[in-house]
Scaffold this active site. Structure first.
Site, PDB file in Angstrom:
ATOM      1  N   ASP A   1       0.850  -1.195   0.000  1.00 42.97           N
ATOM      2  CA  ASP A   1       0.000   0.000   0.000  1.00 42.97           C
ATOM      3  C   ASP A   1       0.885   1.245   0.000  1.00 42.97           C
ATOM      4  O   ASP A   1       1.734   1.411   0.879  1.00 42.97           O
ATOM      5  CB  ASP A   1      -0.835  -0.034   1.287  1.00 42.97           C
ATOM      6  CG  ASP A   1      -2.125   0.752   1.186  1.00 42.97           C
ATOM      7  OD1 ASP A   1      -2.434   1.261   0.088  1.00 42.97           O
ATOM      8  OD2 ASP A   1      -2.824   0.844   2.210  1.00 42.97           O
TER       9      ASP A   1
ATOM     10  N   GLU B   1     -14.402   1.329  -0.745  1.00 45.54           N
ATOM     11  CA  GLU B   1     -14.516   1.408   0.725  1.00 45.54           C
ATOM     12  C   GLU B   1     -15.620   2.379   1.129  1.00 45.54           C
ATOM     13  O   GLU B   1     -15.720   3.494   0.586  1.00 45.54           O
ATOM     14  CB  GLU B   1     -13.179   1.852   1.336  1.00 45.54           C
ATOM     15  CG  GLU B   1     -13.279   2.013   2.858  1.00 45.54           C
ATOM     16  CD  GLU B   1     -11.963   2.083   3.597  1.00 45.54           C
ATOM     17  OE1 GLU B   1     -10.889   1.944   2.979  1.00 45.54           O
ATOM     18  OE2 GLU B   1     -12.018   2.266   4.833  1.00 45.54           O
TER      19      GLU B   1
HETATM   20  O1  KIV Z   1      -4.709   0.131   4.610  1.00 46.83           O
HETATM   21  C1  KIV Z   1      -5.540  -0.788   4.473  1.00 46.83           C
HETATM   22  O2  KIV Z   1      -5.525  -1.792   5.192  1.00 46.83           O
HETATM   23  C2  KIV Z   1      -6.528  -0.639   3.416  1.00 46.83           C
HETATM   24  C3  KIV Z   1      -7.666  -1.613   3.385  1.00 46.83           C
HETATM   25  C4  KIV Z   1      -8.554  -1.421   4.530  1.00 46.83           C
HETATM   26  C5  KIV Z   1      -8.375  -1.580   2.095  1.00 46.83           C
HETATM   27  O3  KIV Z   1      -6.432   0.254   2.635  1.00 46.83           O
END
Ligand code: KIV
Length: 262
Positions: A85, A180
């Site tokens: 991410d 989301e």
């Molecule tokens: O940071 C995260 O865990 C996320 C998910 C909740 C989609 O973006």
């Protein structure tokens, strides 16, 4: 041995109507358990800022911290696709910086893809990263990195905006999109309109897959539990009970017993 989940695996699953299971993980033991339990995608989410580091938002999380955790998770998972991410301000300032940072997830951390937040506004960034050969998962609706702009963690209901964001990220080359905090009927329409898989969190049952934060699912979080979370265990309570027993055993001389001694 089962083979690694690839983009083609996910596209086929959408085509066949098979649901995609996504879960976050941040460390070796839980990534291994998730991988061995049939999870298709492990997302090393910047949610680690809140559930691992104790921050009140995801904003303080850095690139180096994400690389550190993604590398650990990649070492543990043999089957699941690993998505790193992209943290706040690792892709917003310039497209060049976004591509360089996205590349770090694959080059240094063993990820197979990256995720970033935003819709049409980040479509050029998605295109540039994707054109560099790095699969990108988009994330629209309630985007936690924009908490201040949204005025809190609020369900997003602007159907026209959500649909145009979803179509924009797909056109830009995203291989999937996280939805989301979106009403179920809107997620249903978006999922139907897109050829790429949608992954929902607080977005109802019609998405092509679901994602939960590991600590929410396991009951490891203290405090507020959002409506969309299903807690499948109470690991926080179990751990508390075990540690209290240990403390009591040490103080009463029950531990270590003879069998624990050399
Ligand atoms: O940071 C995260 O865990 C996320 C998910 C909740 C989609 O973006």
């Amino acid at each position: 041995m089962e083979s690694r989940v690839m983009l083609t695996t996910l596209y086929k699953m959408k085509e066949k109507g098979e649901k995609i299971v996504v879960l976050t993980a941040y460390d070796y033991p839980f990534a291994k358990i998730a991988d061995e339990s049939g999870v298709h995608i492990i997302l090393v989410g910047d949610s680690l800022g809140m559930v691992v580091q104790g921050e009140s938002s995801t904003l303080p999380v850095t690139m180096d911290q994400m690389i550190y955790h993604t590398r650990i998770v990649s070492r543990a998972a043999k089957i699941a696709m690993i998505i790193g991410d992209m943290p706040f301000m690792s892709y917003q300032a310039s497209i060049k910086q976004a591509v360089v940072n996205a590349g770090r997830f694959l080059k240094e951390a063993g990820a197979g893809a990256v995720k970033l937040e935003g819709g049409a506004a980040v479509s050029e960034t998605i295109k540039a990263i994707s054109d560099a050969g790095i699969p990108v998962q988009a994330h629209i609706g309630l985007t936690p990195q924009s908490v201040h702009k949204m005025g809190g963690y609020k369900v997003q209901r602007d159907e026209e905006q959500l649909m145009s964001d979803a179509l924009a990220v797909q056109s830009a080359g995203a291989f999937s999109v996280v939805l989301e905090g979106i009403p179920s009927d809107i997620s249903k329409k978006i999922t139907k309109a897109l050829t790429i898989p949608t992954i929902g969190i607080g977005a109802g049952p019609h998405c092509d897959g679901q994602v939960l934060v590991l600590h929410d699912l396991l009951g490891l979080n203290q405090g507020h539990v959002p409506k969309f979370v299903k807690q499948y265990a109470a690991i926080g309570d179990t751990a508390g009970t075990a540690i209290k027993q240990y403390a009591n055993d040490v103080q009463t001389g029950k531990f270590p017993a003879k069998k624990h001694c050399y």
